[in-house]
Design an enzyme around this catalytic site. Structure first.
Site, short mmCIF file in Angstrom:
data_model
loop_
_atom_site.label_atom_id
_atom_site.label_comp_id
_atom_site.label_asym_id
_atom_site.label_seq_id
_atom_site.Cartn_x
_atom_site.Cartn_y
_atom_site.Cartn_z
N HIS A 84 88.72 -22.98 -7.12
CA HIS A 84 88.03 -23.58 -8.11
C HIS A 84 88.13 -22.83 -9.45
CE1 HIS A 84 85.11 -26.16 -5.42
NE2 HIS A 84 86.34 -26.88 -5.71
N ASN A 117 85.61 -25.52 2.78
CA ASN A 117 85.82 -25.07 1.40
C ASN A 117 86.91 -23.75 1.81
OD1 ASN A 117 84.24 -26.73 0.00
ND2 ASN A 117 82.39 -25.63 0.55
N HIS A 150 94.13 -30.09 -8.17
CA HIS A 150 93.03 -29.47 -7.11
C HIS A 150 93.84 -28.91 -6.01
CE1 HIS A 150 89.27 -28.75 -4.93
NE2 HIS A 150 89.87 -29.80 -3.85
N GLU A 152 75.80 -29.73 4.18
CA GLU A 152 76.63 -28.21 4.30
C GLU A 152 75.52 -27.31 4.42
OE1 GLU A 152 79.72 -28.03 1.49
OE2 GLU A 152 79.36 -26.01 1.09
N LYS A 154 87.73 -33.48 10.22
CA LYS A 154 86.83 -33.44 8.91
C LYS A 154 85.66 -34.27 9.32
CE LYS A 154 85.32 -33.95 4.32
NZ LYS A 154 85.81 -33.96 2.77
N GLU A 177 95.28 -30.07 1.70
CA GLU A 177 94.14 -30.14 2.34
C GLU A 177 94.33 -30.41 3.70
OE1 GLU A 177 91.23 -29.49 1.08
OE2 GLU A 177 91.22 -30.07 -1.18
N LYS A 180 80.55 -36.48 -0.04
CA LYS A 180 80.31 -35.52 -1.29
C LYS A 180 80.69 -36.54 -2.48
CE LYS A 180 80.54 -31.03 0.11
NZ LYS A 180 81.10 -29.74 0.00
N ARG A 223 69.12 -46.87 -8.05
CA ARG A 223 68.82 -46.03 -7.06
C ARG A 223 69.46 -46.18 -5.80
NH1 ARG A 223 64.23 -47.53 -9.67
NH2 ARG A 223 63.18 -45.94 -11.04
N ARG A 271 79.67 -26.92 7.60
CA ARG A 271 80.41 -27.71 6.77
C ARG A 271 81.23 -26.82 5.69
NH1 ARG A 271 79.63 -33.54 3.75
NH2 ARG A 271 81.43 -33.70 2.59
N HIS A 289 88.91 -22.69 -1.59
CA HIS A 289 88.24 -23.36 -2.81
C HIS A 289 87.60 -22.49 -3.53
CE1 HIS A 289 89.02 -26.92 -0.57
NE2 HIS A 289 88.47 -27.74 -1.38
N1 LIG Z 1 84.32 -35.55 -2.36
C1 LIG Z 1 84.93 -34.55 -1.69
O1 LIG Z 1 84.79 -34.20 -0.62
C2 LIG Z 1 86.34 -33.95 -2.33
C3 LIG Z 1 87.42 -33.16 -1.53
C4 LIG Z 1 88.37 -32.78 -2.15
C5 LIG Z 1 88.57 -33.24 -3.42
N2 LIG Z 1 87.78 -33.90 -3.95
C6 LIG Z 1 87.89 -34.14 -5.42
O2 LIG Z 1 89.22 -34.91 -5.58
C7 LIG Z 1 89.77 -34.99 -6.78
C8 LIG Z 1 91.25 -34.85 -6.86
O3 LIG Z 1 91.52 -36.05 -6.12
P1 LIG Z 1 93.15 -36.34 -6.17
O4 LIG Z 1 94.20 -35.35 -5.69
O5 LIG Z 1 93.39 -37.74 -5.38
O6 LIG Z 1 93.47 -36.65 -7.57
P2 LIG Z 1 93.23 -37.84 -8.52
O7 LIG Z 1 92.24 -38.83 -8.07
O8 LIG Z 1 93.30 -37.38 -9.96
O9 LIG Z 1 94.59 -38.57 -8.20
C9 LIG Z 1 96.04 -37.99 -8.73
C10 LIG Z 1 96.88 -38.93 -9.69
O10 LIG Z 1 97.57 -39.75 -8.98
C11 LIG Z 1 97.15 -41.08 -9.29
N3 LIG Z 1 97.32 -42.04 -8.22
C12 LIG Z 1 96.36 -42.30 -7.31
N4 LIG Z 1 97.02 -43.26 -6.40
C13 LIG Z 1 98.13 -43.34 -6.75
C14 LIG Z 1 99.36 -43.97 -6.10
N5 LIG Z 1 99.10 -44.60 -4.86
N6 LIG Z 1 100.41 -44.02 -6.60
C15 LIG Z 1 100.41 -43.50 -7.90
N7 LIG Z 1 99.55 -42.65 -8.43
C16 LIG Z 1 98.49 -42.72 -7.90
C17 LIG Z 1 95.94 -41.02 -10.13
O11 LIG Z 1 95.78 -41.92 -11.00
C18 LIG Z 1 96.00 -39.61 -10.66
O12 LIG Z 1 96.81 -39.74 -11.79
C19 LIG Z 1 89.28 -33.76 -7.37
O13 LIG Z 1 88.39 -34.08 -8.56
C20 LIG Z 1 88.54 -32.91 -6.47
O14 LIG Z 1 87.37 -32.35 -6.82
C21 LIG Z 1 86.69 -34.27 -3.46
#
Ligand SMILES: NC(=O)c1ccc[n+]([C@@H]2O[C@H](COP(=O)([O-])OP(=O)(O)OC[C@H]3O[C@@H](n4cnc5c(N)ncnc54)[C@H](O)[C@@H]3O)[C@@H](O)[C@H]2O)c1
Length: 358
Positions: free
Chosen positions: A251, A244, A264, A236, A226, A184, A142, A120, A240, A247
């Site tokens: 999405h 998006n 993404h 949100e 942010k 972003e 999030k 929890r 907030r 997005h």
């Molecule tokens: N929580 C939120 O507010 C929020 C906001 C925006 C996006 N997201 C989410 O984030 C995700 C996308 O994140 P992302 O773009 O970081 O993708 P990801 O986590 O898939 O990372 C991208 C790739 O880079 C690799 N990688 C990570 N760090 C590395 C490094 N230093 N050197 C080499 N390779 C590396 C990872 O293993 C992966 O293959 C999506 O699922 C999206 O929905 C969440």
């Protein structure tokens, strides 16, 4: 090293930005209550940075377990989440365990959700290693996973204890991933800060070439903006949602192509182009600003043409998106750089944007 504070009362936390931060045990130690820590990472990041983070935590006197997940958006699901629970329960991890999310947004979102659910709720620290996760996903609380019927549909608001954004880790990031992170950065500037938008335009080459100072400045300003939005509207209820921008279309692209086909950030980049097109169609935005935004997204090596999924399919996918409220698809549209409007839009205009964007 730069600090940005996310002002959320008793849930407030610091974001540390700088080089070689993952080696600094003193940054981790104040945020870990007990003696046991579980690093959650993936098969790509663990060999790159796992040992360094583990060593820092051990120097801080912690007992460290490492949980290595499969890499990729396609694994952001129940099965992978369960691997975290299996490993924690297998080690009899109790309420005092702290999770450390070491990786990009996928690892961060899943680890945060696991932390929200395990016993929890246990504390967690974000150590984002992609540009996207440093400027966006690690900040704001999030967390969640995807469902086959929609992205990020299962999740929780759950704030980390701290964010440790080590700019040095971006050196190993593939160029395509860096560009996705820039989407972003551009988004945040477009919705909130005209001066920052000007600065990105002037420094896009440095950012594309992974210039450390330029990246640090981009991460800092994106986090500040942010953090401000999140502090004003943590869950949100209103404001907030401007984060998006791009997005709703983005999405739909991600889900329509299958998660992981487009990154993404690439989908968000193209989604901003589409949202800007719709903004012009509705008479909200001038054509010159739209062109400026499209030019910057292109200069960041992001796609500006949408994949041909079919107009009906796009509309169907956008209706599933969580911003669809009582059947009306909500769009975050641009009035000018730094000023947005959240609104529904006539079906004919949405379809015209889709037809013009493919
Ligand atoms: N929580 C939120 O507010 C929020 C906001 C925006 C996006 N997201 C989410 O984030 C995700 C996308 O994140 P992302 O773009 O970081 O993708 P990801 O986590 O898939 O990372 C991208 C790739 O880079 C690799 N990688 C990570 N760090 C590395 C490094 N230093 N050197 C080499 N390779 C590396 C990872 O293993 C992966 O293959 C999506 O699922 C999206 O929905 C969440």
């Amino acid at each position: 090293m730069i600090h940005v504070e996310v002002e959320l009362g008793e849930r407030a936390y610091p974001i540390h930005i700088g080089a070689d931060l993952i080696d600094r045990e003193a940054l981790f130690a104040p945020h870990i209550r007990g003696t046991s820590v579980a690093i959650v990472t993936n098969t790509t990041v663990e060999p790159l940075y796992g040992t360094r983070v583990r060593a820092a935590l051990e120097r801080a006197g912690k007992r460290v377990q490492t949980i290595v997940l499969p890499d990729g958006e396609a694994h952001k699901n129940w099965q992978t989440l369960n691997q975290i629970f299996d490993a924690l329960l297998g080690q009899h991890a109790d309420r005092k365990v702290t999770l450390v999310a070491l990786g990009g947004g996928v690892v961060g979102d899943m680890t945060g959700f696991a932390a929200a659910c395990y016993l929890r709720g246990v504390p967690f620290i974000q150590v984002p290693t992609t540009l996207l996760s440093q400027v966006d996903s690690s900040v704001g609380g999030k967390t969640g996973i995807n469902h086959p019927l929609g992205k990020n549909m299962i999740g929780a608001f759950y704030q980390p204890q701290a964010v440790i954004a080590d700019i040095g880790t971006l050196g190993t990031l593939p160029q395509r991933e860096r560009a996705a992170g820039l989407a972003e950065v551009i988004k945040t500037a477009a919705i909130a800060d005209p001066a920052f938008f000007d600065w990105i335009e002037a420094n896009i080459d440095a950012l594309n070439h992974c210039d450390a100072l330029a990246l640090a400045r981009a991460v800092k300003r994106s986090c500040e903006l942010k953090a401000k939005v999140v502090a004003a509207d943590e869950r949100e209820a209103g404001l907030r949602a401007i984060l998006n921008f791009g997005h709703t279309f983005g999405h739909a692209i991600e889900a329509g192509l299958g998660y992981g086909q487009w990154l993404h950030g690439e989908a968000v980049g193209c989604g901003m182009v589409m949202a800007a097109d719709l903004s012009v169609r509705l008479g909200l935005l001038d054509e010159i600003t739209r062109e400026r935004l499209v030019r910057l997204i292109g200069a960041a090596h992001l796609p500006t043409r949408a994949p041909a999924l079919g107009t009906d399919r796009y509309v169907e996918l956008m209706q599933v998106d969580k911003k669809a409220d009582s059947g009306t698809i909500k769009f975050i549209l641009l009035k000018r750089i730094g000023d947005t409007l959240i609104t529904g839009a006539p079906d004919a205009d949405v379809r015209a944007t889709l037809a013009a964007s493919i």
